[in-house]
Design a protein around this motif. Structure first.
Motif, PDB file in Angstrom:
ATOM      1  N   LEU A 133       0.658  -1.143  -0.056  1.00  0.00           N
ATOM      2  CA  LEU A 133       0.203   0.205   0.093  1.00  0.00           C
ATOM      3  C   LEU A 133       0.932   1.304   0.059  1.00  0.00           C
ATOM      4  CD1 LEU A 133      -2.667   1.532   0.188  1.00  0.00           C
ATOM      5  CD2 LEU A 133      -2.576   1.034   2.822  1.00  0.00           C
ATOM      6  N   GLU A 134       1.931   1.166   0.690  1.00  0.00           N
ATOM      7  CA  GLU A 134       2.932   2.488   0.725  1.00  0.00           C
ATOM      8  C   GLU A 134       3.503   2.604  -0.488  1.00  0.00           C
ATOM      9  OE1 GLU A 134       2.976  -0.097   2.776  1.00  0.00           O
ATOM     10  OE2 GLU A 134       2.474   0.813   4.787  1.00  0.00           O
ATOM     11  N   ARG A 135       3.776   1.658  -1.366  1.00  0.00           N
ATOM     12  CA  ARG A 135       4.034   1.982  -2.743  1.00  0.00           C
ATOM     13  C   ARG A 135       2.970   2.711  -3.823  1.00  0.00           C
ATOM     14  NH1 ARG A 135       8.404  -2.661  -4.996  1.00  0.00           N
ATOM     15  NH2 ARG A 135       9.964  -2.413  -3.396  1.00  0.00           N
ATOM     16  N   ARG A 136       1.794   2.039  -3.498  1.00  0.00           N
ATOM     17  CA  ARG A 136       0.727   2.531  -4.230  1.00  0.00           C
ATOM     18  C   ARG A 136       0.355   3.973  -4.028  1.00  0.00           C
ATOM     19  NH1 ARG A 136      -1.552  -2.618  -2.801  1.00  0.00           N
ATOM     20  NH2 ARG A 136      -3.170  -1.306  -1.739  1.00  0.00           N
ATOM     21  N   LEU A 137       0.424   4.279  -2.736  1.00  0.00           N
ATOM     22  CA  LEU A 137       0.319   5.651  -2.090  1.00  0.00           C
ATOM     23  C   LEU A 137       1.376   6.511  -2.753  1.00  0.00           C
ATOM     24  CD1 LEU A 137      -0.508   5.215   1.606  1.00  0.00           C
ATOM     25  CD2 LEU A 137      -2.158   5.557  -0.207  1.00  0.00           C
ATOM     26  N   GLU A 138       2.527   6.209  -2.684  1.00  0.00           N
ATOM     27  CA  GLU A 138       3.557   7.182  -3.172  1.00  0.00           C
ATOM     28  C   GLU A 138       3.156   7.530  -4.803  1.00  0.00           C
ATOM     29  OE1 GLU A 138       6.767   9.576  -2.764  1.00  0.00           O
ATOM     30  OE2 GLU A 138       5.671   8.657  -1.315  1.00  0.00           O
ATOM     31  N   MET A 139       3.026   6.469  -5.383  1.00  0.00           N
ATOM     32  CA  MET A 139       2.715   6.476  -6.991  1.00  0.00           C
ATOM     33  C   MET A 139       1.472   7.326  -7.354  1.00  0.00           C
ATOM     34  SD  MET A 139       4.447   5.422  -9.601  1.00  0.00           S
ATOM     35  CE  MET A 139       4.504   5.587 -11.458  1.00  0.00           C
ATOM     36  N   HIS A 163      -9.201   7.524   5.447  1.00  0.00           N
ATOM     37  CA  HIS A 163      -9.346   6.411   4.960  1.00  0.00           C
ATOM     38  C   HIS A 163      -8.201   6.300   3.827  1.00  0.00           C
ATOM     39  CE1 HIS A 163     -11.642   8.922   2.505  1.00  0.00           C
ATOM     40  NE2 HIS A 163     -12.629   8.874   3.012  1.00  0.00           N
ATOM     41  N   VAL A 164      -8.114   5.308   2.928  1.00  0.00           N
ATOM     42  CA  VAL A 164      -7.230   4.972   2.149  1.00  0.00           C
ATOM     43  C   VAL A 164      -6.966   6.337   1.071  1.00  0.00           C
ATOM     44  CG1 VAL A 164      -5.886   3.616   0.443  1.00  0.00           C
ATOM     45  CG2 VAL A 164      -6.743   2.699   2.443  1.00  0.00           C
ATOM     46  N   GLN A 165      -8.199   6.593   0.763  1.00  0.00           N
ATOM     47  CA  GLN A 165      -8.399   7.730  -0.344  1.00  0.00           C
ATOM     48  C   GLN A 165      -8.007   9.029   0.298  1.00  0.00           C
ATOM     49  OE1 GLN A 165     -10.710   5.255  -0.040  1.00  0.00           O
ATOM     50  NE2 GLN A 165     -10.157   4.384  -2.096  1.00  0.00           N
ATOM     51  N   GLY A 166      -8.086   9.202   1.596  1.00  0.00           N
ATOM     52  CA  GLY A 166      -7.578  10.370   2.257  1.00  0.00           C
ATOM     53  C   GLY A 166      -6.035  10.524   2.262  1.00  0.00           C
ATOM     54  N   ALA A 167      -5.320   9.029   2.370  1.00  0.00           N
ATOM     55  CA  ALA A 167      -3.895   9.086   2.480  1.00  0.00           C
ATOM     56  C   ALA A 167      -3.492   9.441   1.034  1.00  0.00           C
ATOM     57  CB  ALA A 167      -3.563   7.681   2.820  1.00  0.00           C
ATOM     58  N   GLN A 168      -4.050   8.770   0.077  1.00  0.00           N
ATOM     59  CA  GLN A 168      -3.601   9.220  -1.292  1.00  0.00           C
ATOM     60  C   GLN A 168      -3.534  10.693  -1.515  1.00  0.00           C
ATOM     61  OE1 GLN A 168      -6.461   7.300  -3.752  1.00  0.00           O
ATOM     62  NE2 GLN A 168      -5.469   5.100  -3.331  1.00  0.00           N
ATOM     63  N   GLY A 169      -4.684  11.517  -1.142  1.00  0.00           N
ATOM     64  CA  GLY A 169      -4.682  12.953  -0.924  1.00  0.00           C
ATOM     65  C   GLY A 169      -3.602  13.693  -0.308  1.00  0.00           C
ATOM     66  N   GLN A 202      -6.178   5.199  10.186  1.00  0.00           N
ATOM     67  CA  GLN A 202      -5.239   4.078   9.682  1.00  0.00           C
ATOM     68  C   GLN A 202      -3.875   4.569   9.703  1.00  0.00           C
ATOM     69  OE1 GLN A 202      -6.353   2.894   5.727  1.00  0.00           O
ATOM     70  NE2 GLN A 202      -8.527   2.553   6.209  1.00  0.00           N
ATOM     71  N   GLU A 203      -2.878   3.685   9.794  1.00  0.00           N
ATOM     72  CA  GLU A 203      -1.651   3.637  10.042  1.00  0.00           C
ATOM     73  C   GLU A 203      -0.915   4.413   8.792  1.00  0.00           C
ATOM     74  OE1 GLU A 203       2.492   0.941  10.820  1.00  0.00           O
ATOM     75  OE2 GLU A 203       0.595  -0.026  10.661  1.00  0.00           O
ATOM     76  N   ALA A 204      -1.294   3.992   7.572  1.00  0.00           N
ATOM     77  CA  ALA A 204      -0.888   4.605   6.590  1.00  0.00           C
ATOM     78  C   ALA A 204      -1.326   6.050   6.539  1.00  0.00           C
ATOM     79  CB  ALA A 204      -1.479   3.968   5.118  1.00  0.00           C
ATOM     80  N   LEU A 205      -2.445   6.387   6.815  1.00  0.00           N
ATOM     81  CA  LEU A 205      -2.741   8.007   6.923  1.00  0.00           C
ATOM     82  C   LEU A 205      -1.783   8.485   7.899  1.00  0.00           C
ATOM     83  CD1 LEU A 205      -4.541  10.163   6.006  1.00  0.00           C
ATOM     84  CD2 LEU A 205      -6.124   9.549   7.705  1.00  0.00           C
ATOM     85  N   THR A 206      -1.730   7.907   8.916  1.00  0.00           N
ATOM     86  CA  THR A 206      -0.747   8.675   9.857  1.00  0.00           C
ATOM     87  C   THR A 206       0.583   8.761   9.573  1.00  0.00           C
ATOM     88  OG1 THR A 206      -1.865   7.496  11.813  1.00  0.00           O
ATOM     89  CG2 THR A 206       0.245   8.370  12.386  1.00  0.00           C
ATOM     90  N   HIS A 207       1.271   7.919   8.856  1.00  0.00           N
ATOM     91  CA  HIS A 207       2.587   8.017   8.065  1.00  0.00           C
ATOM     92  C   HIS A 207       2.553   9.150   7.155  1.00  0.00           C
ATOM     93  CE1 HIS A 207       6.586   7.006   6.930  1.00  0.00           C
ATOM     94  NE2 HIS A 207       6.234   6.654   5.754  1.00  0.00           N
ATOM     95  N   GLY A 212       3.753  17.178   7.406  1.00  0.00           N
ATOM     96  CA  GLY A 212       4.294  18.088   8.274  1.00  0.00           C
ATOM     97  C   GLY A 212       5.568  18.316   8.032  1.00  0.00           C
ATOM     98  N   GLN A 213       6.477  17.734   7.479  1.00  0.00           N
ATOM     99  CA  GLN A 213       7.847  17.926   7.147  1.00  0.00           C
ATOM    100  C   GLN A 213       7.888  18.825   5.928  1.00  0.00           C
ATOM    101  OE1 GLN A 213      10.191  14.350   7.463  1.00  0.00           O
ATOM    102  NE2 GLN A 213       9.298  13.680   9.238  1.00  0.00           N
ATOM    103  N   ALA A 214       6.963  18.838   5.026  1.00  0.00           N
ATOM    104  CA  ALA A 214       6.973  19.597   3.891  1.00  0.00           C
ATOM    105  C   ALA A 214       6.454  20.979   4.205  1.00  0.00           C
ATOM    106  CB  ALA A 214       6.182  18.793   2.711  1.00  0.00           C
TER     107      ALA A 214
END
Length: 462
Positions: free
Chosen positions: A253-259, A296-302, A327-332, A338-340
């Motif tokens: 999921l992390e790779r797909r979020l980055e892409m 959710h995952v869609q929010g993490a993509q945004g 979700q953990e992916a959204l937290t990451h 925040g660092q950007a």
């Protein structure tokens, strides 16, 4: 003394502004310091007026090209047809043979040849005779530019009229009717080899297959790319199975979020104006993008898209309500955002009231459609519809029958393969998230990439 120069051919240089004039001296005024030329030429072109006068202060240089007395002397010598130039008395010198000086343009007759043992070599008209030692009666400019003529100096060449005399269509039609086009050529190995025109393909290509993607379960819609390739839609069940197989093959999921974030950021930057808007000269007009995200995952993509936009000097405002559990992916992704130096708000009141450049909608979820009943969702959707900014939806869900989307989007970005989106999704785009072909084959999809050289392509309703 001034009258001695009347009739002389002179060249007057008046500098770079006025130019050079040539003509015959018609009047000289010593007291007024003026000189007049009859039938003048200006920079080699005949003047429309018969006479021009010059003041001494305007003359930079004056050259005498021809003097009437010298010209008369040459004519008098040529009247006699035979002139002997005696040698100087400086001792015994072999007497020279007489030289015949002919009139300019007079033909050589047999009598002239018999009277002179040495004839001058015929030279071009206007050239000086070095043997006679007399100046020529014509100037160098006349020798270069030819005789004085007023015909055709003021008339421009009619290019359009002369081009209209050639009827290209008639000539080509005549060639087609008579079969003058070379269609075949013969060679020793192949007696009939066709000859191709410049607009014909020489290589024999295979027929193009436009349906290169087939799915086991049709989603209800078909799209086509700019090149005509057919891209069928898939159901959410098949799309969910495809994502599960990705996890088994190591595409986490992390790779797909980055892409997804990179592709969505690239599309958003293009919509914002690309290099015309984002350049060092427009640092005072940084575009503003508002991200509406859910838990959710869609929010993490945004959020991933917002981080990349912030890295490209875009002012990003992230709206995400305060939730007890996310979700953990959204937290990451929030930590990286925040660092950007992106701005995050949790209340609609903190969003700008004036229209922004772009709104990225990531409020909806495929798994939980009941989020639309939440107060924060309705408030965010109302703000997006009232802000009058264009909306880009990332991975929107398929709306049910008779159910409209809460946020009207102008563009929608699908991942991998499109879903059967409704009319409220706007124009559909497809992004490549890096799914291998073997992953598609594992769920029964015959897949060949429609992206070509791009990662984001537009889809049109077939």
């Amino acid at each position: 003394m001034a009258s001695d120069w009347l009739g002389s051919l002179v060249s007057i240089n008046c500098g770079a502004t006025l130019g050079i004039y040539q003509g015959e001296v018609s009047a000289v005024d010593p007291h007024g310091q003026t000189i007049s030329l009859r039938q003048p030429f200006h920079n080699g072109i005949r003047c429309p007026i018969p006479e021009v006068s010059f003041s001494a202060v305007d003359i930079k240089d004056l050259k005498i090209l021809d003097i009437p007395k010298v010209r008369g002397a040459v004519n008098n010598l040529s009247e006699g047809k035979l002139s002997t130039l005696p040698a100087e008395d400086k001792g015994p010198v072999t007497p020279k043979a007489p030289i015949t000086i002919l009139r300019r343009g007079a033909p050589l007759g047999p009598r002239a040849v018999s009277q002179a043992s040495i004839q001058p070599v015929p030279r071009r008209s206007g050239a000086q005779s070095s043997s006679a030692g007399l100046p020529s009666g014509r100037s160098k400019d006349t020798e270069c530019f030819g005789e004085v003529t007023a015909e055709g100096l003021d008339a421009d060449f009619d290019f359009e009229g002369n081009l209209a005399l050639f009827d290209k269509n008639a000539v080509l039609s005549e060639m087609d009717n008579h079969g003058n086009w070379p269609r075949q050529r013969t060679t020793p190995g192949n007696p009939a080899v066709p000859c191709y025109r410049h607009d014909e393909n020489v290589l024999e290509g295979q027929p193009v297959v436009y349906r290169q993607i087939t799915v086991p379960q049709h989603g209800g819609k078909e799209f086509c790319t700019d090149s005509g390739l057919v891209v069928p839609s898939v159901s959410y069940e098949l799309y969910k199975r495809l994502l599960q197989v990705c996890e088994k093959h190591g595409l986490s999921l992390e790779r797909r979020l980055e892409m997804t974030g990179v592709c969505a950021c690239q599309m958003a930057l293009t919509l914002l104006g690309g290099p015309n808007r984002l350049n060092p000269k427009n640092v005072h007009q940084r575009p503003t993008v508002v991200l509406l995200c859910g838990p959710h995952v869609q929010g993490a993509q945004g959020v991933s898209c917002g981080r990349h936009l912030a890295n490209h000097e875009v002012e990003v405002i992230l709206f995400l309500p305060n939730f007890v559990k996310i979700q953990e992916a959204l937290t990451h992704e929030l930590s990286l955002f925040g660092q950007a130096w992106g701005k995050q708000v949790s209340s609609i009141r903190d969003l700008p009231m004036s229209p922004v450049d772009l709104v990225v909608n990531c409020l909806d979820s495929h798994e939980n459609p009941h989020l639309r009943d939440q107060p924060w969702y309705r408030a965010a959707a109302q703000w997006a519809n009232q802000n009058r900014a264009p909306v880009l939806s990332i991975d929107p869900p398929v709306s049910g029958p008779g159910q409209a989307l809460a946020v009207e989007a102008k563009w929608s970005l699908c991942l991998g393969l499109p879903l059967a989106l409704g009319e409220g999704a706007g124009r559909v785009y497809l992004c490549d998230v890096g799914l291998p072909r073997q992953v598609f084959q594992a769920v029964g999809i015959n897949y060949q990439s429609p992206f070509g050289c791009k990662f984001v392509i537009p889809l049109h309703a077939a």
